[in-house]
Design a protein around this motif. Structure first.
Motif, short mmCIF file in Angstrom:
data_model
loop_
_atom_site.label_atom_id
_atom_site.label_comp_id
_atom_site.label_asym_id
_atom_site.label_seq_id
_atom_site.Cartn_x
_atom_site.Cartn_y
_atom_site.Cartn_z
N ASN A 77 0.84 -1.19 0.00
CA ASN A 77 0.00 0.00 0.00
C ASN A 77 0.88 1.24 0.00
O ASN A 77 2.09 1.17 0.23
CB ASN A 77 -0.92 0.02 1.24
N GLY A 78 0.27 2.39 -0.25
CA GLY A 78 0.97 3.65 -0.14
C GLY A 78 2.19 3.74 -1.03
O GLY A 78 2.15 3.38 -2.21
N LYS A 79 3.29 4.21 -0.46
CA LYS A 79 4.51 4.44 -1.23
C LYS A 79 5.05 3.15 -1.84
O LYS A 79 5.53 3.15 -2.99
CB LYS A 79 5.58 5.07 -0.33
N ALA A 80 4.96 2.05 -1.11
CA ALA A 80 5.47 0.77 -1.62
C ALA A 80 4.69 0.34 -2.86
O ALA A 80 5.27 -0.14 -3.84
CB ALA A 80 5.38 -0.30 -0.54
N LEU A 81 3.38 0.56 -2.85
CA LEU A 81 2.57 0.20 -4.02
C LEU A 81 2.87 1.13 -5.19
O LEU A 81 2.98 0.68 -6.34
CB LEU A 81 1.08 0.27 -3.67
N ARG A 82 3.04 2.43 -4.93
CA ARG A 82 3.37 3.37 -6.01
C ARG A 82 4.70 3.02 -6.65
O ARG A 82 4.87 3.15 -7.87
CB ARG A 82 3.40 4.80 -5.47
N THR A 83 5.65 2.57 -5.84
CA THR A 83 6.96 2.20 -6.36
C THR A 83 6.84 1.02 -7.34
O THR A 83 7.44 1.02 -8.42
CB THR A 83 7.92 1.84 -5.22
N VAL A 84 6.05 0.01 -6.96
CA VAL A 84 5.87 -1.14 -7.84
C VAL A 84 5.06 -0.75 -9.07
O VAL A 84 5.31 -1.25 -10.17
CB VAL A 84 5.19 -2.30 -7.08
N ARG A 85 4.12 0.16 -8.92
CA ARG A 85 3.28 0.56 -10.05
C ARG A 85 4.07 1.26 -11.15
O ARG A 85 3.63 1.30 -12.29
CB ARG A 85 2.13 1.45 -9.57
N LYS A 86 5.23 1.81 -10.82
CA LYS A 86 6.10 2.32 -11.87
C LYS A 86 6.51 1.20 -12.82
O LYS A 86 6.75 1.44 -14.00
CB LYS A 86 7.37 2.94 -11.26
N ARG A 87 6.57 -0.01 -12.30
CA ARG A 87 7.06 -1.14 -13.08
C ARG A 87 5.95 -1.88 -13.83
O ARG A 87 6.23 -2.77 -14.63
CB ARG A 87 7.79 -2.12 -12.14
N ILE A 88 4.68 -1.55 -13.54
CA ILE A 88 3.53 -2.15 -14.21
C ILE A 88 2.64 -1.02 -14.70
O ILE A 88 2.18 -0.20 -13.90
CB ILE A 88 2.70 -3.04 -13.27
N GLN A 89 2.39 -0.97 -15.98
CA GLN A 89 1.53 0.07 -16.53
C GLN A 89 0.41 -0.58 -17.35
O GLN A 89 0.46 -1.76 -17.68
CB GLN A 89 2.33 1.03 -17.41
N MET A 90 -0.61 0.23 -17.67
CA MET A 90 -1.78 -0.30 -18.36
C MET A 90 -2.19 0.62 -19.50
O MET A 90 -2.10 1.85 -19.37
CB MET A 90 -2.94 -0.48 -17.38
N VAL A 91 -2.63 0.04 -20.59
CA VAL A 91 -3.18 0.77 -21.73
C VAL A 91 -4.59 0.24 -21.97
O VAL A 91 -4.79 -0.97 -22.12
CB VAL A 91 -2.33 0.60 -23.00
N PHE A 92 -5.57 1.16 -22.00
CA PHE A 92 -6.97 0.78 -22.13
C PHE A 92 -7.43 0.86 -23.58
O PHE A 92 -6.77 1.44 -24.45
CB PHE A 92 -7.84 1.71 -21.28
N GLN A 93 -8.63 0.31 -23.83
CA GLN A 93 -9.22 0.36 -25.17
C GLN A 93 -9.46 1.80 -25.60
O GLN A 93 -9.16 2.17 -26.73
CB GLN A 93 -10.55 -0.40 -25.18
N ASP A 94 -10.00 2.62 -24.70
CA ASP A 94 -10.31 4.02 -25.01
C ASP A 94 -9.52 4.92 -24.09
O ASP A 94 -9.96 5.21 -22.98
CB ASP A 94 -11.81 4.28 -24.87
N PRO A 95 -8.34 5.38 -24.53
CA PRO A 95 -7.53 6.22 -23.64
C PRO A 95 -8.21 7.55 -23.31
O PRO A 95 -7.89 8.17 -22.29
CB PRO A 95 -6.24 6.45 -24.44
N SER A 96 -9.16 7.99 -24.14
CA SER A 96 -9.83 9.26 -23.88
C SER A 96 -10.50 9.26 -22.51
O SER A 96 -10.57 10.30 -21.84
CB SER A 96 -10.88 9.52 -24.96
N ALA A 97 -11.00 8.08 -22.09
CA ALA A 97 -11.67 7.99 -20.80
C ALA A 97 -10.71 8.23 -19.64
O ALA A 97 -11.13 8.63 -18.55
CB ALA A 97 -12.35 6.63 -20.66
N ALA A 98 -9.42 7.97 -19.88
CA ALA A 98 -8.42 8.14 -18.82
C ALA A 98 -7.72 9.49 -18.90
O ALA A 98 -6.97 9.85 -18.00
CB ALA A 98 -7.38 7.03 -18.90
N PHE A 99 -7.95 10.25 -19.99
CA PHE A 99 -7.29 11.54 -20.19
C PHE A 99 -8.22 12.68 -19.80
O PHE A 99 -9.43 12.63 -20.05
CB PHE A 99 -6.90 11.74 -21.66
N ASN A 100 -7.66 13.71 -19.21
CA ASN A 100 -8.40 14.95 -19.00
C ASN A 100 -8.76 15.52 -20.37
O ASN A 100 -7.88 15.75 -21.19
CB ASN A 100 -7.53 15.94 -18.22
N PRO A 101 -10.05 15.74 -20.64
CA PRO A 101 -10.44 16.19 -21.99
C PRO A 101 -9.85 17.54 -22.37
O PRO A 101 -9.80 17.88 -23.55
CB PRO A 101 -11.97 16.24 -21.92
N ARG A 102 -9.41 18.32 -21.38
CA ARG A 102 -8.81 19.64 -21.67
C ARG A 102 -7.29 19.58 -21.75
O ARG A 102 -6.64 20.60 -21.99
CB ARG A 102 -9.22 20.65 -20.59
#
Length: 268
Positions: A77-102
């Motif tokens: 959890n917390g910082k330890a989880l963020r550290t590992v999340r640098k090593r695992i990333q995700m790409v979705f079907q519709d990136p627009s849903a994950a992007f700020n529209p502005r």
């Protein structure tokens, strides 16, 4: 034998729908080695996207374990989880849903650099230009609103954002299914090249076995929350052993797509 990069064991996830319990995942176990692509394929509702989100800890499982690089991901959890999340990333079907529209393309790519402290404000323009170049886009695109670029360009931006943290594993959830055939082939070629250059591992989720066979070393077929078949890509496609696998093979379009056939033979 070297330990797998990702190893999930006994994952279970139950939902309530219409007053009844539905097994999204039912005792699922799977591993991915460094530099390997596992194609996860199955019909709609088979549980493949649920598995992808559980691996990313966007959804918590009811039972089971997720180990990444030998660490118990579920215990972090917390910082330890963020550290590992640098090593695992995700790409979705519709990136627009994950992007700020502005947001601009530069804003989208600057976010992971800022969040993970990977580049100072002065360094970010250079890093953003490098990321765009790595996915075949011009640095001139950085100033454009992300909603104003084409679907194929937007998906390349999403891949560039995933690359920003220099991950070891990228989870791709239907990442090419919304693209037309020509653009889809170009993005698949890009993913294969990035894997070759960077040693990336992919968990490649799709309902389309023709796409999965083009990029995968191994294929796992899901149905009703369970993995019903797994094996080398060429073997699963040539001689599926499960009823679900046979149905998916039968549904493959009989089209001659040279680069897909070439990649399939290389990955078989």
């Amino acid at each position: 034998m070297r330990a797998p990069l990702l190893a999930v064991q006994g994952l279970t996830k139950t939902y309530r729908s219409g007053g009844r319990e539905v097994k999204g995942l039912d005792d699922v176990s799977l591993s991915v080695a460094a530099g390997e692509t596992i194609g996860l394929v199955g019909p709609s509702g088979s549980g493949k996207s649920t598995l992808a989100r559980v691996v990313m800890r966007l959804i918590e499982p009811d039972a089971g374990t997720i180990a990444f690089g030998g660490e118990n991901l579920g215990a972090l959890n917390g910082k330890a989880l963020r550290t590992v999340r640098k090593r695992i990333q995700m790409v979705f079907q519709d990136p627009s849903a994950a992007f700020n529209p502005r947001a601009t393309v530069a804003d989208v790519l600057a976010d992971p650099l800022r969040i993970h402290g990977l580049a100072s404000p002065a360094e970010r323009p250079r890093r953003i230009a490098q990321l765009l170049d790595s996915v075949g886009l011009s640095a001139n695109l950085a100033a454009r609103p992300v909603h104003a670029v084409s679907g194929g360009q937007r998906q390349r931006v999403a891949i560039a954002r995933a690359l920003a943290t220099e991950p070891e594993l990228i989870v791709l959830d239907e990442a090419v299914s919304a693209l037309d055939v020509t653009v889809r082939g170009q993005v698949l070629d890009l993913l294969v090249r990035l894997q070759r250059e960077r040693g990336l591992a992919y968990l490649f989720v799709s309902h389309d076995l023709a796409v999965v066979r083009a990029v995968s070393h191994r294929i796992a077929i899901m149905d009703r929350g369970r993995i019903v078949e797994t094996g080398p890509a060429g073997t699963v496609v040539a001689d599926p052993q499960s009823e679900t696998g046979r149905a998916l093979v039968a549904a493959i379009p009989r089209l001659h797509i040279s680069h897909l056939n070439r990649e399939a033979s290389q990955n078989a």
